[in-house]
Design a protein around this motif. Structure first.
Motif, short mmCIF file in Angstrom:
data_model
loop_
_atom_site.label_atom_id
_atom_site.label_comp_id
_atom_site.label_asym_id
_atom_site.label_seq_id
_atom_site.Cartn_x
_atom_site.Cartn_y
_atom_site.Cartn_z
N HIS A 68 0.85 -1.20 0.00
CA HIS A 68 0.00 0.00 0.00
C HIS A 68 0.88 1.24 0.00
O HIS A 68 2.11 1.15 0.07
N HIS A 80 -7.19 -0.45 5.93
CA HIS A 80 -6.09 0.39 6.43
C HIS A 80 -5.91 1.56 5.45
O HIS A 80 -5.88 2.72 5.83
N ASP A 100 -0.26 -3.93 6.36
CA ASP A 100 -0.79 -3.37 7.61
C ASP A 100 -2.24 -3.78 7.84
O ASP A 100 -2.89 -3.26 8.75
N HIS A 109 2.51 3.80 1.89
CA HIS A 109 2.88 3.86 3.32
C HIS A 109 2.89 5.29 3.83
O HIS A 109 3.19 6.23 3.09
FE LIG Z 1 0.62 1.58 6.50
#
Ligand SMILES: [Fe+2]
Length: 249
Positions: free
Chosen positions: A57, A113, A130, A59
């Protein structure tokens, strides 16, 4: 499969190196810019050529090494297609496996997330980013985070996997390295056991977490596949400075 779990202590990020022993091709999942030298040295030691970097993803706590590794090793950048990063060479989509040598990464879209978050299943292990951490999960209060979506992603995409599938998260803050689907399904403090959707929604809303230190720099830098800002406040410079030691997880 050649496998390494590499730890970056500043953001407590795990980067995963997967290599095919027959073809010498490798991928790095979630590489961190401060650990570029470590990752290149590890690839060299193992005699592997980096085919792809793969992001779970966008970050918020570190800058990806994707672009730097592309410049240094000729690797291609794979990132979730729905994030529409112009710098990505390959857009990851659910149901379209990423193949390199004899290894297949099966992308699982796991929003919550972030909206564009993916986990990756490879043989007996799943890289959970995450979405699912060991005895925890990523926060859901920024980057289009959504507690309901995360609950559904974890229950419908991850907890349905076989008990013995190994869980390798993107972070651990307590020195733990690996878990399993059965372990997290039964005992994860936020999402496991009998936790209901309503219970999870309330738990996440009540966390009241502080605003992340580096998010205002990390997210724009990661939307460019890993560019450090020209100027950083002194206390944040460490997020773009090469790490000196090479601890391993
Ligand atoms: Fe993250």
């Amino acid at each position: 499969m050649i496998f390494r779990q590499l730890f970056e202590p500043l953001s407590s990020t795990y980067t995963y190196l997967l290599g095919c022993s027959e073809t010498g091709q490798a991928v790095l999942i979630d590489p961190v810019i401060v650990a570029v030298e470590r990752d290149l040295a590890e690839l060299g030691r193992l005699g592997l050529r980096l085919a792809f970097t793969v992001e779970t993803h966008i970050h918020a706590d570190h800058i990806t090494a994707a672009l730097e590794l592309k410049k240094r090793s000729g690797s291609r950048i794979a990132a979730p297609a729905c994030d529409r990063l112009p710098c990505a060479d390959l857009g990851i989509e659910a149901g379209k496996p990423l193949q390199f040598g004899g290894i297949e990464l099966q992308p699982l879209h796991t929003p919550g997330h972030t909206a564009g978050h993916f986990c990756y299943l490879a043989a007996d292990r799943v890289f959970t980013g995450d979405a699912l951490l060991i005895d925890g999960c990523g926060r859901t209060d920024f980057q289009d985070g959504d507690a309901d979506a995360l609950y559904r992603s974890v229950h419908e995409k991850l907890f349905v996997l076989a008990d013995e599938i190994l869980v390798y998260p993107a972070h651990d803050y307590k020195g733990r390295h690996v878990s399993s689907i059965a372990q997290e399904r039964q005992g994860n403090a936020r999402l496991g056991g009998e936790r209901s959707l309503e219970g999870f929604r309330k738990l996440m809303a009540d966390l009241k977490l502080p605003y992340p230190d580096f998010i205002d720099y990390a997210v724009p830098g990661n939307r460019l596949c890993g560019v450090c800002p020209g100027e950083l406040p002194d206390e944040l410079e460490k997020y773009c400075r090469q790490m000196t030691s090479s601890p391993q997880g």
